[in-house]
Design a protein around this motif. Structure first.
Motif, short mmCIF file in Angstrom:
data_model
loop_
_atom_site.label_atom_id
_atom_site.label_comp_id
_atom_site.label_asym_id
_atom_site.label_seq_id
_atom_site.Cartn_x
_atom_site.Cartn_y
_atom_site.Cartn_z
N ALA A 47 0.85 -1.19 0.00
CA ALA A 47 0.00 0.00 0.00
C ALA A 47 0.88 1.24 0.00
CB ALA A 47 -0.91 0.01 1.22
N HIS A 48 0.38 2.31 -0.57
CA HIS A 48 1.13 3.57 -0.63
C HIS A 48 0.70 4.49 0.51
CE1 HIS A 48 2.89 2.53 -4.48
NE2 HIS A 48 1.69 2.17 -4.91
N GLY A 49 1.68 5.17 1.09
CA GLY A 49 1.38 6.08 2.19
C GLY A 49 0.36 7.12 1.80
N GLN A 50 0.41 7.58 0.56
CA GLN A 50 -0.54 8.58 0.08
C GLN A 50 -1.96 8.03 0.05
OE1 GLN A 50 -0.71 9.84 -4.21
NE2 GLN A 50 0.05 11.77 -3.36
N SER A 51 -2.13 6.79 -0.39
CA SER A 51 -3.47 6.22 -0.51
C SER A 51 -4.07 5.93 0.86
CB SER A 51 -3.44 4.95 -1.37
OG SER A 51 -2.68 3.94 -0.75
N VAL A 52 -3.27 5.47 1.82
CA VAL A 52 -3.78 5.22 3.16
C VAL A 52 -4.24 6.53 3.80
CG1 VAL A 52 -3.20 4.40 5.48
CG2 VAL A 52 -2.38 3.16 3.47
N ASP A 53 -3.46 7.59 3.63
CA ASP A 53 -3.86 8.91 4.11
C ASP A 53 -5.19 9.31 3.46
OD1 ASP A 53 -2.78 11.81 5.22
OD2 ASP A 53 -3.88 12.01 3.33
N GLY A 54 -5.33 9.04 2.17
CA GLY A 54 -6.54 9.42 1.46
C GLY A 54 -7.78 8.72 1.97
N VAL A 55 -7.64 7.48 2.45
CA VAL A 55 -8.79 6.74 2.98
C VAL A 55 -9.36 7.47 4.20
CG1 VAL A 55 -9.49 4.62 4.16
CG2 VAL A 55 -8.08 4.49 2.10
N ALA A 56 -8.50 7.84 5.14
CA ALA A 56 -8.98 8.56 6.33
C ALA A 56 -9.51 9.94 5.96
CB ALA A 56 -7.84 8.70 7.34
N ARG A 57 -8.82 10.61 5.06
CA ARG A 57 -9.20 11.97 4.67
C ARG A 57 -10.58 11.97 4.00
NH1 ARG A 57 -5.79 15.83 5.42
NH2 ARG A 57 -4.10 14.31 5.69
N GLN A 58 -10.87 10.92 3.23
CA GLN A 58 -12.16 10.85 2.55
C GLN A 58 -13.30 10.68 3.54
OE1 GLN A 58 -12.57 11.47 -0.60
NE2 GLN A 58 -14.80 11.11 -0.62
N VAL A 59 -13.10 9.88 4.58
CA VAL A 59 -14.13 9.72 5.62
C VAL A 59 -14.45 11.06 6.26
CG1 VAL A 59 -14.65 8.68 7.87
CG2 VAL A 59 -13.53 7.31 6.09
N ILE A 60 -13.43 11.81 6.57
CA ILE A 60 -13.63 13.11 7.23
C ILE A 60 -14.24 14.11 6.25
CG2 ILE A 60 -12.38 15.07 8.26
CD1 ILE A 60 -10.47 12.99 9.50
N LYS A 61 -13.83 14.06 5.00
CA LYS A 61 -14.39 14.96 3.99
C LYS A 61 -15.88 14.70 3.77
CE LYS A 61 -13.85 16.36 -0.86
NZ LYS A 61 -13.08 16.13 -2.11
N GLU A 62 -16.24 13.44 3.66
CA GLU A 62 -17.65 13.09 3.42
C GLU A 62 -18.53 13.47 4.60
OE1 GLU A 62 -17.74 8.97 2.41
OE2 GLU A 62 -16.92 9.29 0.39
N ALA A 63 -17.94 13.57 5.79
CA ALA A 63 -18.71 13.99 6.97
C ALA A 63 -18.82 15.50 7.07
CB ALA A 63 -18.06 13.43 8.23
N GLY A 64 -18.17 16.23 6.14
CA GLY A 64 -18.28 17.68 6.11
C GLY A 64 -17.18 18.43 6.82
N PHE A 65 -16.11 17.72 7.21
CA PHE A 65 -15.03 18.37 7.96
C PHE A 65 -13.68 18.30 7.25
CE2 PHE A 65 -18.22 17.26 11.15
CZ PHE A 65 -18.34 18.45 11.86
N GLY A 66 -13.71 18.16 5.94
CA GLY A 66 -12.47 18.02 5.18
C GLY A 66 -11.50 19.16 5.36
N ASP A 67 -12.01 20.37 5.58
CA ASP A 67 -11.14 21.54 5.75
C ASP A 67 -10.56 21.64 7.15
OD1 ASP A 67 -11.58 22.29 3.13
OD2 ASP A 67 -13.25 23.64 3.63
#
Length: 379
Positions: free
Chosen positions: A282-302
């Motif tokens: 797995a790539h470090g960038q893609s693992v980061d993106g998994v967590a970031r997407q959960v937070i973004k979809e909940a409305g707190f991406g910023d």
């Protein structure tokens, strides 16, 4: 001096791997100046402190392993690095190095560019020219750090002990904490408890941040009293036999409000999703993106502005990185933190951080603290 390590350092196998790397880079010798790299290869724990020069250097060639230090560290070096020839210089390291280069018959000498200053580089060149020897200095990067990426079973066991020290202290701390205590008081108590649990000390300056202060990911503990009903973010770790643990938890005195519970749930889901995505390859960038997407979809991406995680070991921040900009590929044996967070100005922040070791099939969590145990007694 640090406590003696529980297990002997596997110096010979580490040196053999380093020599293979040196051969690939066409180096006759490597000058090792970085404190953690010295310790990893030799077991020597000399502390550079605030001195202009180092507490020692390793010079490794195809047939020699030399630990050069000053007389203050002579006995310590002989005890901690039995596989190395100990050389005590009198005037300065850089004055002594040309003679050592000649002794090991090195003409192409690599040095750690991340550690040697421009001043010391020029000083060494001056000494080489004065000695009139045919030596060329070659800047290197990550020669030893690349070996440190994957931890061996002893390193994993020591890291697990560092986690245990930190968690034992935290369990005791949360029984002792009460509203009205200041952030600084709690941070000092946590450090004391870690030492009592067997740690050498904290692996980095402890963060205790309450209320609006917890919206600052790297807040410095203040004299501000902690109040009931506000988020209290703690980020701490223990150093045990040189290896670091790194944990974050967010707690609250009394019943949490809807805001706290909602954000806490999102952060926990982001962490769980990221850990589930970790596996060799797995790539470090893609693992980061998994967590970031959960937070973004909940409305707190910023409101998640830092990287998801990093490696730990003899340093608190090591490769690999889990971030939007990471170019690292994960492999079995690596230990990384997974620490998503959401930070809202004027309210506070919530971060949850576990350490995981990457296995052949995924990731094993090193932590045992209950993520549901965030409510503390308020009286």
């Amino acid at each position: 001096m640090h406590p003696e390590t529980t297990h002997p350092i596997p110096t010979r196998s580490r040196i053999a791997r380093l020599r293979e790397s040196m051969a690939r880079h066409d180096l006759d010798a490597l000058l090792v100046l970085i404190e953690a790299n010295r310790r990893y290869l030799s077991g020597y724990t000399g502390d550079d402190g605030q001195f202009d020069e180092t507490a020692g250097a390793l010079l490794i060639s195809g047939g020699h392993c030399i630990l050069a230090t000053d007389p203050r560290y002579d006995l310590q070096a002989r005890q901690e690095a039995p596989e190395f020839e100990i050389f005590c210089y009198r005037k300065s390291l850089y004055d002594a190095l040309p003679g050592l280069f000649t002794r090991v018959n090195a003409h192409k000498v690599g040095f750690e560019s991340a550690r040697m200053t421009v001043k010391h580089h020029q000083k060494l060149i001056d000494h080489i020219q004065k000695a009139q020897i045919p030596v060329r200095l070659i800047a290197t990067d990550n020669q030893v750090e690349a070996l440190r990426l994957a931890k061996d079973p002893d390193e994993m066991a020591i890291t697990q002990q560092a986690v245990a020290c930190a968690e034992t202290a935290f369990r005791q701390l949360t029984k002792w904490m009460r509203p009205g205590m200041t952030e600084r008081t709690v941070a000092r108590k946590l450090e004391d408890l870690m030492r009592e649990a067997g740690a050498e000390g904290p692996s980095f300056p402890i963060i205790v941040a309450a209320g609006p202060n917890s919206a600052k990911p790297h807040a410095v503990p203040e004299k501000r009293p902690i109040e009931a009903g506000e988020p209290v973010l703690l980020d701490w770790g223990a150093r045990f036999n040189g290896y670091c643990s790194d944990i974050s938890r967010t707690v609250i005195f009394g019943p949490p409000d809807k805001q706290f519970k909602r954000i806490y749930t999102i952060v926990r889901e982001a962490q769980a999703a990221a850990i589930a995505a970790i596996h060799p390859g797995a790539h470090g960038q893609s693992v980061d993106g998994v967590a970031r997407q959960v937070i973004k979809e909940a409305g707190f991406g910023d409101h998640f502005g830092h990287s998801l995680g990093h490696g730990t070991g003899l340093c608190i921040h090591e490769a690999p990185r889990l971030s939007p900009y990471s170019e690292d590929t994960l492999a079995a044996g690596m230990i990384v933190t997974v620490e998503p967070g959401i930070y809202l100005p004027d309210w506070g922040g919530i971060r949850l951080e576990n350490q995981v070791v990457i296995t052949a099939n995924g990731a094993d969590i090193l932590n045992t603290l209950d993520l549901d145990a965030y409510r503390l007694a308020s009286s």
